[in-house]
Motif scaffolding. Structure first.
Motif, short mmCIF file in Angstrom:
data_model
loop_
_atom_site.label_atom_id
_atom_site.label_comp_id
_atom_site.label_asym_id
_atom_site.label_seq_id
_atom_site.Cartn_x
_atom_site.Cartn_y
_atom_site.Cartn_z
N PHE A 202 49.67 37.08 53.59
CA PHE A 202 48.26 37.45 53.57
C PHE A 202 47.83 38.14 54.87
O PHE A 202 46.97 39.02 54.85
CB PHE A 202 47.39 36.21 53.28
CG PHE A 202 47.25 35.94 51.81
CD1 PHE A 202 46.05 36.14 51.16
CD2 PHE A 202 48.34 35.49 51.07
CE1 PHE A 202 45.92 35.91 49.80
CE2 PHE A 202 48.22 35.26 49.70
CZ PHE A 202 47.02 35.48 49.06
N ASP A 203 48.43 37.76 55.98
CA ASP A 203 48.15 38.48 57.23
C ASP A 203 48.60 39.93 57.14
O ASP A 203 47.97 40.83 57.71
CB ASP A 203 48.86 37.79 58.40
CG ASP A 203 48.19 36.48 58.81
OD1 ASP A 203 47.02 36.26 58.42
OD2 ASP A 203 48.85 35.68 59.50
N THR A 204 49.68 40.15 56.42
CA THR A 204 50.16 41.52 56.20
C THR A 204 49.14 42.32 55.40
O THR A 204 48.86 43.48 55.72
CB THR A 204 51.51 41.50 55.47
OG1 THR A 204 52.48 40.85 56.29
CG2 THR A 204 51.99 42.92 55.17
N PHE A 205 48.58 41.71 54.37
CA PHE A 205 47.53 42.40 53.61
C PHE A 205 46.36 42.77 54.52
O PHE A 205 45.81 43.88 54.43
CB PHE A 205 47.02 41.48 52.48
CG PHE A 205 48.03 41.15 51.41
CD1 PHE A 205 49.10 41.99 51.15
CD2 PHE A 205 47.90 39.99 50.66
CE1 PHE A 205 50.03 41.69 50.15
CE2 PHE A 205 48.81 39.67 49.66
CZ PHE A 205 49.87 40.52 49.41
N ALA A 206 45.97 41.84 55.39
CA ALA A 206 44.84 42.10 56.29
C ALA A 206 45.14 43.28 57.20
O ALA A 206 44.28 44.15 57.41
CB ALA A 206 44.53 40.85 57.11
N VAL A 209 44.87 46.71 55.46
CA VAL A 209 43.48 47.16 55.29
C VAL A 209 42.92 47.65 56.63
O VAL A 209 42.26 48.70 56.69
CB VAL A 209 42.61 46.03 54.71
CG1 VAL A 209 41.15 46.46 54.64
CG2 VAL A 209 43.11 45.64 53.31
N ARG A 210 43.20 46.93 57.70
CA ARG A 210 42.67 47.34 59.01
C ARG A 210 43.30 48.65 59.48
O ARG A 210 42.60 49.50 60.08
CB ARG A 210 42.91 46.23 60.03
CG ARG A 210 42.05 45.00 59.81
CD ARG A 210 42.02 44.07 61.01
NE ARG A 210 41.05 43.00 60.80
CZ ARG A 210 41.37 41.78 60.37
NH1 ARG A 210 42.64 41.48 60.11
NH2 ARG A 210 40.43 40.87 60.18
N ALA A 290 46.03 49.33 45.96
CA ALA A 290 46.60 49.10 44.63
C ALA A 290 47.87 48.27 44.72
O ALA A 290 48.11 47.39 43.89
CB ALA A 290 46.88 50.44 43.94
N LYS A 291 48.68 48.53 45.74
CA LYS A 291 49.91 47.74 45.93
C LYS A 291 49.57 46.29 46.20
O LYS A 291 50.21 45.37 45.68
CB LYS A 291 50.72 48.35 47.06
CG LYS A 291 52.14 47.78 47.20
CD LYS A 291 52.21 46.60 48.14
CE LYS A 291 53.64 46.11 48.32
NZ LYS A 291 53.71 44.85 49.09
N ILE A 292 48.54 46.05 47.03
CA ILE A 292 48.12 44.67 47.30
C ILE A 292 47.68 43.99 46.01
O ILE A 292 48.04 42.83 45.75
CB ILE A 292 46.99 44.66 48.35
CG1 ILE A 292 47.53 45.06 49.73
CG2 ILE A 292 46.31 43.29 48.41
CD1 ILE A 292 46.45 45.26 50.78
N PRO A 331 41.70 41.95 40.47
CA PRO A 331 42.71 42.94 40.88
C PRO A 331 42.90 44.07 39.87
O PRO A 331 43.12 45.22 40.26
CB PRO A 331 43.98 42.10 41.03
CG PRO A 331 43.49 40.73 41.36
CD PRO A 331 42.23 40.58 40.55
N GLU A 332 42.80 43.76 38.58
CA GLU A 332 42.93 44.81 37.57
C GLU A 332 41.81 45.84 37.69
O GLU A 332 42.04 47.05 37.58
CB GLU A 332 42.92 44.18 36.17
CG GLU A 332 44.17 43.39 35.82
CD GLU A 332 44.05 42.66 34.51
OE1 GLU A 332 45.08 42.20 33.99
OE2 GLU A 332 42.92 42.52 33.98
#
Length: 464
Positions: A202-206, A209-210, A290-292, A331-332
Motif C-alpha cells: 500500500f505504501d507503493t500505491f501511495a 500517486v505522489r 488503473a493498474k492500482i 475500482p471498476e
C-alpha cells in the motif's frame, strides 16, 4: 412575443432576445454548432478564466488611458461577477466549434459588454457606449485571449486534481501504516514470490500517486506562460503600445498566479507543447491508477476461489441472480475513468498535430477533453479514497497461511544450501504439500535456530 433587439454583424441583421446578455455572434455560433449539446458553461473554469483575461485587459487599458475609468471599471465589475459564478448560463456556445475558439471569445465579449452596459445605466446592445470588440476585446485576438484563458482554466482544474490525488495518496499511506506488520507473499508473473508486507504494497500505491502528482504539477506550471498581447499570430498587431507589458501583471494579480509572458509570442500562439505535456501527465496517472485498481480487484478476488487477501467495503449487492455476491464496484468505476483518459490523450495528440502554420484551430476540443479528464480523475481519486481504500481490511489468517505454505521460501536458503538444492526443496514442497520449513528440518539442512531465523517471514520482508 418576447421583446427583442436588433444587432448587426458581417452576415447581416439578427433579432436577439432582449433578456439575454449575449449578442448576435453568440446567437449565430449557437445555431451553427449543434454538435455535443454541451454549452461552454459546462466548464466554469473556462468561463471564469475568460472573465479574468477580459478584466486584466480592461485594467491595462485604463492604465494606458484608452478606456475611461468608468468603462474599465464597469467591465472589471462585470468580469468579477462572472468569476463569482453569475451569468454562467449566458455562455451558450457549444464546446465543439469551428474558428479556434472565436465563438467562445465572442460569447465572453458580448456577455461582459452587455452586463457592463447595464452597470453604466445603458440598455443591452447599446454598443456605441461600450462595444464587445472595440472595448472588451481591445488589443486582443481570439488567438491570444482564448489560449490564455484555456491555460488558466486547465491550471485551475489541475489544482483540484492534485488535491484529490493527495487525498488518495494519504488514504493509501494510512492503510500502509495499519498493515505495516501484516506479512504476505509478493507475486511476480502472478506466481508466488518472496514475502513482503501488505503495508509495503500500500505504501507503493501511495508513492505512485505522489510521483504522478509531481509530474502533473510540473506540466501545469508550464501553462502559466501565456501569449496574451500577441493578438492574431503573435506579432502584436493592433495591440495598444505597452499593452503586453501592462496586462500580464494585472492578470497575475486577478488570478493570484505567477503568470508570465511567453518567451516567443509567435511560437506560443501556434505551439501546443504545454497541452501535450499535461495530456501525457494525465495519461501516465490514468495508466498507473488503473493498474492500482486492477491490483485491488485481484487482491480481493474470491472470496473463496481467488486470492482473497483483502476485503473491500461492501457497498451494494453484486448480482441480480447470485445471492451474496459483492463486486469491487469502486475500482471498476475508477478503471473506466482511466480508460477514457487514456483515449483522450490520443485525441489531444491528433488535435495538436492538426494545427497549421501560425495557429491551431482545435483548442476547443483540447480544453474540453482535458478539463473533463482532470475533473473525472479528481472525482475518481476522491471516490477511491473515501469509498474504497479507507475501508479496506486484511485477511490476516489467510495471508499467514499463504506465506507459511509457499515453496518460494526456499529462496531464503539459497545462500547456505545453494540454488540447486533449494530448487529441489521447493519442488518437493510443491509435490508433497509439506512446507519448506518442515522439509528442511527433516533433512537436517540447518540448525533449528538458524533455520527459524532464515525462514522468519518478517525478516524475509525486511532483508536489509
Amino acid at each position: 412575443m418576447d421583446s427583442q433587439r436588433t444587432e448587426h454583424d458581417l452576415i447581416g441583421d439578427r433579432l436577439v432576445p432582449e433578456d439575454v446578455y449575449y449578442g448576435i455572434h453568440t446567437l449565430r455560433a449557437r445555431d451553427n454548432f449543434p454538435l455535443t449539446g454541451i454549452p461552454l458553461s459546462a466548464h466554469p473554469e473556462l468561463v471564469e478564466a475568460l472573465a479574468a483575461v477580459k478584466a486584466a485587459a480592461a485594467a491595462a487599458h485604463r492604465d494606458l488611458g484608452v478606456l475611461t475609468s468608468e468603462q474599465a471599471d464597469a467591465v472589471i465589475r462585470a468580469c468579477q461577477e462572472i468569476r463569482e459564478g453569475r451569468l454562467h448560463d449566458q455562455f451558450v456556445v457549444d464546446v465543439f466549434q469551428g474558428g479556434a475558439g472565436t465563438s467562445s471569445n465572442m460569447n465572453a465579449n458580448e456577455v461582459i459588454a452587455n452586463r457592463a452596459l447595464e452597470l453604466l445605466g445603458r440598455e443591452r446592445g447599446a454598443y456605441g457606449h461600450l462595444h464587445p470588440n472595440d472595448d472588451v476585446n481591445r488589443s486582443q485576438s481570439t488567438n491570444d485571449a482564448f489560449p490564455t484563458a484555456v491555460k488558466l482554466a486547465l491550471h485551475a482544474a489541475a489544482g483540484r486534481l492534485l488535491d484529490g490525488m493527495s487525498e488518495l495518496a494519504g488514504a493509501f499511506t494510512e492503510r500502509g501504516g495499519t498493515f505495516a506488520k501484516t506479512v504476505k507473499l509478493g507475486r511476480t508473473q502472478l506466481q508466488d514470490a518472496v514475502p513482503m508486507t501488505l503495508g509495503q504494497e500500500f505504501d507503493t500505491f501511495a508513492l505512485t500517486v505522489r510521483d504522478d502528482a509531481e509530474v502533473i504539477t510540473m506540466a501545469s506550471g508550464v501553462l502559466l506562460e501565456v501569449n496574451l498581447g500577441g493578438t492574431a499570430i503573435g506579432t502584436g498587431l493592433n495591440a495598444e503600445a505597452g499593452f503586453a507589458q501592462a496586462v500580464i501583471p494585472h492578470l497575475a494579480a486577478i488570478t493570484g498566479l505567477p503568470v508570465r509572458p511567453a518567451r516567443d509570442l509567435i511560437e506560443a500562439t501556434q505551439g501546443m507543447g504545454g497541452f501535450l505535456q499535461l495530456s501525457s501527465a494525465l495519461k501516465q496517472y490514468a495508466v498507473r491508477l488503473a493498474k492500482i485498481c486492477n491490483d485491488l480487484r485481484l487482491l480481493c478476488s474470491g472470496p473463496r476461489a481467488g486470492l482473497g487477501e483483502i476485503r473491500l467495503p461492501a457497498l451494494q449487492a453484486g448480482s441480480s441472480i447470485m445471492p451474496g455476491k459483492v463486486n469491487p464496484v469502486i475500482p471498476e468505476a475508477v478503471n473506466q475513468v482511466c480508460f477514457e483518459v487514456i483515449g483522450v490523450d490520443a485525441s489531444v495528440c491528433a488535435a495538436a498535430q492538426a494545427g497549421q502554420l501560425q495557429l491551431n484551430a482545435f483548442e476547443p476540443l483540447i480544453v474540453h477533453l482535458l478539463l473533463n479528464s482532470m475533473n473525472r480523475l479528481d472525482a475518481a481519486s476522491r471516490l477511491l479514497a473515501e469509498r474504497c481504500v479507507q475501508g479496506i481490511e486484511a485477511n490476516e489468517q489467510h495471508l499467514r497461511e499463504l506465506v507459511e505454505g509457499s515453496a518460494s521460501l526456499a529462496t531464503a536458503l539459497n545462500p547456505v544450501i545453494g540454488y540447486q538444492r533449494a530448487t529441489e526443496l521447493a519442488q518437493e514442497s510443491l509435490d508433497t504439500g509439506l512446507s519448506v520449513r518442515e522439509l528442511a528440518r527433516r533433512r537436517g539442512l540447518l540448525p533449528e535456530e538458524e533455520l527459524e531465523a532464515r525462514l522468519d517471514p518478517w525478516t524475509l520482508a525486511h532483508p536489509r
